[in-house]
Design a protein around this motif. Structure first.
Motif, short mmCIF file in Angstrom:
data_model
loop_
_atom_site.label_atom_id
_atom_site.label_comp_id
_atom_site.label_asym_id
_atom_site.label_seq_id
_atom_site.Cartn_x
_atom_site.Cartn_y
_atom_site.Cartn_z
N GLY A 116 59.57 15.86 14.43
CA GLY A 116 58.59 15.43 15.08
C GLY A 116 57.36 14.64 15.22
N ASP A 117 55.72 15.50 15.37
CA ASP A 117 54.69 13.83 14.93
C ASP A 117 54.64 14.00 13.21
OD1 ASP A 117 52.25 13.54 14.68
OD2 ASP A 117 51.36 14.29 16.37
N ALA A 120 51.44 14.49 11.96
CA ALA A 120 50.89 15.84 11.35
C ALA A 120 51.36 16.51 10.69
CB ALA A 120 51.55 16.57 12.95
N THR A 144 53.18 3.80 12.20
CA THR A 144 52.35 4.77 12.89
C THR A 144 51.49 5.51 11.81
OG1 THR A 144 54.51 4.87 13.57
CG2 THR A 144 53.51 7.11 13.29
N ALA A 148 47.81 5.93 12.99
CA ALA A 148 46.86 7.48 13.14
C ALA A 148 46.07 7.64 12.00
CB ALA A 148 48.31 8.54 12.81
#
Length: 200
Positions: A116-117, A120, A144, A148
């Motif tokens: 997933g993220d 996070a 990435t 972020a």
């Protein structure tokens, strides 16, 4: 692939103290992108090879590794590790977190797979107690997480070789980020240049 280090006993305690102080100053665990890079900006050769990375006798591998207890690994970086037999058991003594939307957890019991993220998941790791977190690679995962805003430091060992192509340090397109030089050192025996920056 990360920068390499060997024995430097006289500076070991001081280095560990600096690392601990930096972590406390930031209020938690840091994510550090620590890699070896060719002079023309590649972290692996055209076929993913790392045989161009020299092992400087004055760099302490154990000292670097002792700063971390968690590895962050992208799918492409993980593939040769898994082929070499490191996939099922992970990295000895460290928690290995692999980011992939295609791999199955049941096939790699020695690592933690995240589909997933990514940001996070990394922020959740940073909120937990522990040592700093080693962003092991590769460049796409770095991009990435840098975009972020979850990468705290960049540590690069510049190897005196020009590859002419390969896996870039930071693939494009990527957001511009400013860095602040924390420390640097030249290793005369191999010509390696070590650079450490904070992301600001």
């Amino acid at each position: 692939m990360p920068p390499t280090q060997k024995k430097r006993p006289a500076k070991k305690a001081a280095s560990a103290k600096v690392a601990a102080t930096a972590t406390q100053r930031r209020g938690g665990r840091r994510v550090i992108y620590s890699v070896a890079m060719s002079l023309d900006g590649y972290i692996a050769g055209p076929n993913g090879e790392y045989d161009w990375i020299v092992m400087d006798p004055d760099i302490d591998f154990n000292e670097i590794g002792s700063q971390f207890d968690t590895l962050l690994i992208g799918r492409r970086t993980f593939a040769p590790m898994a082929s070499a037999g490191q996939g099922g058991g992970g990295w000895p003594g460290m928690k290995s977190v692999v980011f992939s939307k295609t791999l199955k957890q049941s096939d790699y019991p020695g690592v933690t797979l995240v589909s997933g993220d990514a940001a996070a998941a990394v922020n959740e790791l940073k909120s937990q107690p522990g040592k700093d977190i080693w962003l092991f690679g590769g460049g796409e995962l770095f991009r990435t997480l840098l975009d972020a805003g979850v990468v705290d430091s960049v540590s690069v060992a510049v190897i005196p070789v020009v590859l002419g192509g390969g896996v870039p340090f930071l693939p494009s397109p990527a957001k511009q980020r400013k860095l602040k030089l924390v420390t640097h050192r030249v290793y005369p025996k191999t010509g390696t240049l070590s650079l450490e920056y904070d992301v600001v």
